[in-house]
Design a protein around this motif. Structure first.
Motif, PDB file in Angstrom:
ATOM      1  N   SER A  56       0.829  -1.197   0.000  1.00 43.11           N
ATOM      2  CA  SER A  56       0.000   0.000   0.000  1.00 43.11           C
ATOM      3  C   SER A  56       0.862   1.245   0.000  1.00 43.11           C
ATOM      4  CB  SER A  56      -0.904   0.004   1.237  1.00 43.11           C
ATOM      5  OG  SER A  56      -1.586   1.222   1.324  1.00 43.11           O
ATOM      6  N   ASN A  57       0.493   2.229  -0.825  1.00 45.20           N
ATOM      7  CA  ASN A  57       1.157   3.524  -0.837  1.00 45.20           C
ATOM      8  C   ASN A  57       0.284   4.601  -0.220  1.00 45.20           C
ATOM      9  OD1 ASN A  57       3.537   2.692  -2.051  1.00 45.20           O
ATOM     10  ND2 ASN A  57       2.672   2.878  -4.092  1.00 45.20           N
ATOM     11  N   ASP A  58      -0.930   4.267   0.204  1.00 45.28           N
ATOM     12  CA  ASP A  58      -1.865   5.222   0.768  1.00 45.28           C
ATOM     13  C   ASP A  58      -1.652   5.304   2.270  1.00 45.28           C
ATOM     14  OD1 ASP A  58      -3.953   6.825   1.447  1.00 45.28           O
ATOM     15  OD2 ASP A  58      -5.530   5.417   0.867  1.00 45.28           O
ATOM     16  N   SER A  59      -1.062   6.410   2.742  1.00 40.77           N
ATOM     17  CA  SER A  59      -0.743   6.526   4.161  1.00 40.77           C
ATOM     18  C   SER A  59      -1.987   6.696   5.022  1.00 40.77           C
ATOM     19  CB  SER A  59       0.215   7.691   4.396  1.00 40.77           C
ATOM     20  OG  SER A  59      -0.394   8.892   3.986  1.00 40.77           O
ATOM     21  N   ASN A  60      -3.152   6.985   4.423  1.00 37.72           N
ATOM     22  CA  ASN A  60      -4.388   7.131   5.177  1.00 37.72           C
ATOM     23  C   ASN A  60      -5.230   5.866   5.133  1.00 37.72           C
ATOM     24  OD1 ASN A  60      -3.818   9.821   5.818  1.00 37.72           O
ATOM     25  ND2 ASN A  60      -4.633  10.523   3.872  1.00 37.72           N
ATOM     26  N   GLY A  61      -4.826   4.868   4.392  1.00 40.72           N
ATOM     27  CA  GLY A  61      -5.605   3.654   4.219  1.00 40.72           C
ATOM     28  C   GLY A  61      -5.417   2.685   5.369  1.00 40.72           C
ATOM     29  N   LEU A  62      -6.272   1.660   5.398  1.00 43.12           N
ATOM     30  CA  LEU A  62      -6.163   0.591   6.382  1.00 43.12           C
ATOM     31  C   LEU A  62      -6.200  -0.725   5.636  1.00 43.12           C
ATOM     32  CD1 LEU A  62      -6.152  -0.535   9.281  1.00 43.12           C
ATOM     33  CD2 LEU A  62      -8.639  -0.474   9.202  1.00 43.12           C
ATOM     34  N   ASN A  63      -5.124  -1.477   5.746  1.00 42.49           N
ATOM     35  CA  ASN A  63      -5.073  -2.815   5.182  1.00 42.49           C
ATOM     36  C   ASN A  63      -5.664  -3.761   6.215  1.00 42.49           C
ATOM     37  OD1 ASN A  63      -3.405  -2.354   2.709  1.00 42.49           O
ATOM     38  ND2 ASN A  63      -2.009  -1.554   4.257  1.00 42.49           N
ATOM     39  N   SER A  64      -6.335  -4.801   5.757  1.00 44.23           N
ATOM     40  CA  SER A  64      -6.952  -5.734   6.684  1.00 44.23           C
ATOM     41  C   SER A  64      -6.770  -7.161   6.200  1.00 44.23           C
ATOM     42  CB  SER A  64      -8.439  -5.412   6.816  1.00 44.23           C
ATOM     43  OG  SER A  64      -9.038  -6.251   7.763  1.00 44.23           O
ATOM     44  N   LEU A  65      -6.345  -8.015   7.104  1.00 44.79           N
ATOM     45  CA  LEU A  65      -6.213  -9.442   6.843  1.00 44.79           C
ATOM     46  C   LEU A  65      -7.256 -10.122   7.720  1.00 44.79           C
ATOM     47  CD1 LEU A  65      -4.389 -11.515   5.364  1.00 44.79           C
ATOM     48  CD2 LEU A  65      -3.083 -11.677   7.470  1.00 44.79           C
ATOM     49  N   VAL A  66      -8.322 -10.623   7.120  1.00 45.09           N
ATOM     50  CA  VAL A  66      -9.481 -11.106   7.871  1.00 45.09           C
ATOM     51  C   VAL A  66      -9.257 -12.484   8.466  1.00 45.09           C
ATOM     52  CG1 VAL A  66     -11.095  -9.705   6.541  1.00 45.09           C
ATOM     53  CG2 VAL A  66     -10.615 -12.037   5.814  1.00 45.09           C
ATOM     54  N   ARG A  67     -10.105 -12.798   9.438  1.00 40.41           N
ATOM     55  CA  ARG A  67     -10.075 -14.092  10.126  1.00 40.41           C
ATOM     56  C   ARG A  67     -10.195 -15.226   9.111  1.00 40.41           C
ATOM     57  NH1 ARG A  67     -13.645 -15.229  15.378  1.00 40.41           N
ATOM     58  NH2 ARG A  67     -12.298 -16.843  16.177  1.00 40.41           N
ATOM     59  N   GLY A  68      -9.383 -16.267   9.294  1.00 40.13           N
ATOM     60  CA  GLY A  68      -9.401 -17.410   8.386  1.00 40.13           C
ATOM     61  C   GLY A  68      -8.400 -17.303   7.250  1.00 40.13           C
TER      62      GLY A  68
END
Length: 161
Positions: free
Chosen positions: A28-40
């Motif tokens: 990600s290059n977006d400093s305002n973004g949120l990356n998410s790795l979901v359950r499972g």
């Protein structure tokens, strides 16, 4: 309808289709973004991110984040993490380097080696680590230098008494 098989992934509104890919993991290059790795979800390998990342799944490998890492209640990381800030509600095993604040919540489990600027641990957390706090180490070194006279000839300290 049922016979239509697609091999490509259709982008959704939450996906950054222009994100660069490094070692098969989007960066990600977006400093305002949120990356998410979901359950499972299980990721094995190295992940690099410039924005916050929340882990509710599993990472086995290295995570380097220029922002905040959040390990949710169902999240687990086994490896090395380097980040600016971290909040742990789930489990972490490995080597953790947090430049600023590490917050370990009730019910969290942290095992391994930790280096951090500041540390906050809530009651009920498991914190079995070797821990170094950068600010504390710097203060201790300055205090020791002032307390112990140094032999200028060979650089050794003398302890009075």
């Amino acid at each position: 309808m049922f016979g239509n098989k697609k091999n490509s992934v259709e982008p959704t509104s939450s996906m950054n289709v222009n994100a660069p890919v490094k070692n098969n993991v989007a960066v990600s290059n977006d400093s305002n973004g949120l990356n998410s790795l979901v359950r499972g979800t299980i990721v094995e390998g190295n992940i690099t991110s410039e924005s916050d990342i929340r882990v509710d799944g599993t990472i086995k490998g290295n995570l380097h984040c220029k922002s905040k890492v959040i390990i949710g209640p169902s999240g687990y990381i086994d490896g090395e993490v380097k980040c600016a800030n971290a909040m742990i509600e789930g489990r972490f095993h490995g080597k953790l380097q947090v430049a600023e604040l590490l917050s370990v919540k009730e019910g969290a489990e942290v095992v391994g080696d930790v280096k951090t600027g500041k540390l906050m641990i809530q009651p009920g957390a498991v914190f079995n680590v070797s821990c170094n706090m950068k600010e504390t180490i710097e203060i201790e070194r300055e205090t020791i230098k002032k307390q112990l006279p140094v032999n200028a000839a060979n650089g050794t300290a003398r302890v009075a008494g």
